[in-house]
Write a protein that holds these residues in place. Structure first.
Motif, PDB file in Angstrom:
ATOM      1  N   LYS A  31     -18.146  25.243  41.195  1.00 34.35           N
ATOM      2  CA  LYS A  31     -19.134  24.346  41.761  1.00 34.35           C
ATOM      3  C   LYS A  31     -20.517  24.974  41.679  1.00 34.35           C
ATOM      4  O   LYS A  31     -20.678  26.164  41.901  1.00 34.35           O
TER       5      LYS A  31
ATOM      6  N   LYS B 110     -20.490  19.281  40.957  1.00 35.10           N
ATOM      7  CA  LYS B 110     -20.547  19.043  42.400  1.00 35.10           C
ATOM      8  C   LYS B 110     -19.199  19.276  43.052  1.00 35.10           C
ATOM      9  O   LYS B 110     -19.106  19.584  44.222  1.00 35.10           O
ATOM     10  N   GLU B 111     -18.131  19.078  42.296  1.00 35.03           N
ATOM     11  CA  GLU B 111     -16.798  19.205  42.876  1.00 35.03           C
ATOM     12  C   GLU B 111     -15.918  19.800  41.794  1.00 35.03           C
ATOM     13  O   GLU B 111     -15.997  19.379  40.639  1.00 35.03           O
TER      14      GLU B 111
ATOM     15  N   LYS C  96     -14.394  18.354  38.738  1.00 31.73           N
ATOM     16  CA  LYS C  96     -13.944  16.996  39.051  1.00 31.73           C
ATOM     17  C   LYS C  96     -15.098  16.006  39.003  1.00 31.73           C
ATOM     18  O   LYS C  96     -14.970  14.926  38.457  1.00 31.73           O
TER      19      LYS C  96
END
Lengths: 239, 166
Positions: B98, B88-89, B63
């Motif tokens: 991640k 990171k997401e 994401k």
């Protein structure tokens, strides 16, 4: 610069003289005077509708503005609602003088020329598909994507079973295009599990079988009309 | 009230090039317009560099990614360039997890990029499509508009997977 001029036009209540300020404005700016943008608003200056995404912005080029100044003044008239009396009269004058001509795209060819170009590209695409089938590429599909996609006319999607075969198909296609049509593709030079050759109006995709299923371009371009190929297509999975 | 209005206007002006709406044209006086079109009221967008967080717009599972290196360019990456990023997401069941280090191609950038006809394109957000080292996209579809600059940069694969081309 263009931005400040544009804004001062909106404040026409102050009675700014118009003629001096017309020239720098361009086609794109008329669309700036739409309703204030709410979040998730769907329209954008190009008239495209994005349900989820915010707009993209194009700054007008100063070069174009001067050549289209007459046309741009007329386009401005259609975009705005609350113009003052002076501008109405001014526009009426211009309309009477030049007729109700709204901007006409100069780079669009007439219908007949377009059809000829399409026919040329079609023959080119079919030839390339022929070459691919000679190298025993499987499941060759030629799709006419012009109505869906503006940046190309035809897609050729084909499956190869090994990297050397991808290499062979690629090099045969390149040779034929160069010799017969004089067109050089931009695209992958090293064979990849998805190799792509971009001839401008024809794009060739060469997949390995698992990648073809993974990316599933036929589903994505399901609305494109398939083109009948004059030779027999090999079945997609060999052996 | 005037100051409140000016701040709202400057915020909008920042996003939208300072020119919007019939409503605004009616409400603004000349002095306001000139100050708001002033470069001091417009945000200066810059390159995508280390620590820039970008949105991922394909269905690879991630994401948000943070750029850790722009592969070309001393000052940073622009529209159409490749970057190295760290996820990171991510979506719970996606192809990337991640913390993974991935390559990405910038498909939307807030910094304007000039085109050969003199116009410039800029977007409202920074977005990236994840690719592998060879340049093959990891996801199968790309969402949102992508600009034409990708064709020149040999990212035609992303153009074919895109749902809309700017």
């Amino acid at each position: 610069m263009a931005v400040s001029t544009m804004l001062s036009i909106t404040g026409t209540g102050a009675g700014n003289p118009f003629t001096g300020e017309f020239r720098p404005l361009g086609l794109f700016e008329s669309k700036f005077y739409e309703r204030p943008r709410k979040p998730y608003s769907s329209s954008c200056m190009n008239g495209h509708h994005f349900p989820r995404h915010k707009c993209i912005w194009r700054l007008p080029s100063n070069r174009n503005l001067n050549s289209k100044s007459k046309d741009s003044s007329l386009v401005l008239a259609t975009g705005k609602e609350n113009v003052s009396e002076d501008t109405d009269d001014m526009y009426d004058e211009l309309f009477n003088k030049y007729g109700k001509v709204v901007f006409r795209r100069k780079d669009q060819k007439p219908q007949s020329a377009e059809v000829d170009d399409d026919a040329e590209s079609l023959s080119f695409a079919v030839e390339l598909a022929n070459v691919a089938s000679q190298v025993k590429a499987a499941d060759i599909k030629v799709l006419f994507v012009k109505p869906l996609v503006y940046w190309t006319r035809f897609f050729i999607i084909t499956t190869a079973f090994s990297r050397p075969q991808i290499d062979a198909i690629g090099s045969k296609i390149r040779d034929l295009a160069e010799k017969k049509y004089g067109r050089v593709p931009s695209g992958d030079t090293k064979p990849n599990s998805w190799t792509l050759l971009d001839f401008g109006d024809v794009v060739v995709h060469i997949f390995l079988p698992p990648q073809r299923a993974f990316y599933n371009l036929e589903e994505f371009y399901a609305n494109a009309t398939p083109i009948e190929l004059p030779f027999e297509n090999q079945p997609p999975f060999r052996g | 009230m005037a100051s409140g209005f000016a701040s709202k206007w400057s915020k909008v002006g920042r996003q939208l090039l300072g020119g919007l709406g019939n409503n605004f044209s009616g409400l603004l006086s000349t002095s306001h317009e000139i100050t708001c079109s002033n470069p001091l009221f417009q945000q200066q967008r810059t390159f995508i560099q280390m620590r820039t967080v970008l949105k991922v717009v394909d269905n690879s599972g991630a994401k948000k990614v943070m750029c850790i290196q722009a592969l070309k360019g001393k000052k940073g990456a622009r529209l159409g360039d490749t970057i190295v990023a760290s996820v990171k997401e991510a979506h719970p069941n996606g192809k990337v997890k991640k913390g993974k280090v991935v390559y990405g191609v910038v498909v939307r950038a807030a910094m304007q990029r000039g085109r050969c006809d003199g116009s410039e394109v800029k977007f409202d957000d920074n977005a990236v499509v994840l690719v592998d080292k060879q340049g093959q996209p990891i996801g199968t579809r790309v969402f949102g508009p992508v600009p034409h600059e990708l064709r020149k940069k040999k990212h035609v694969k992303i153009l074919t997977l895109a749902e809309h081309i700017a």
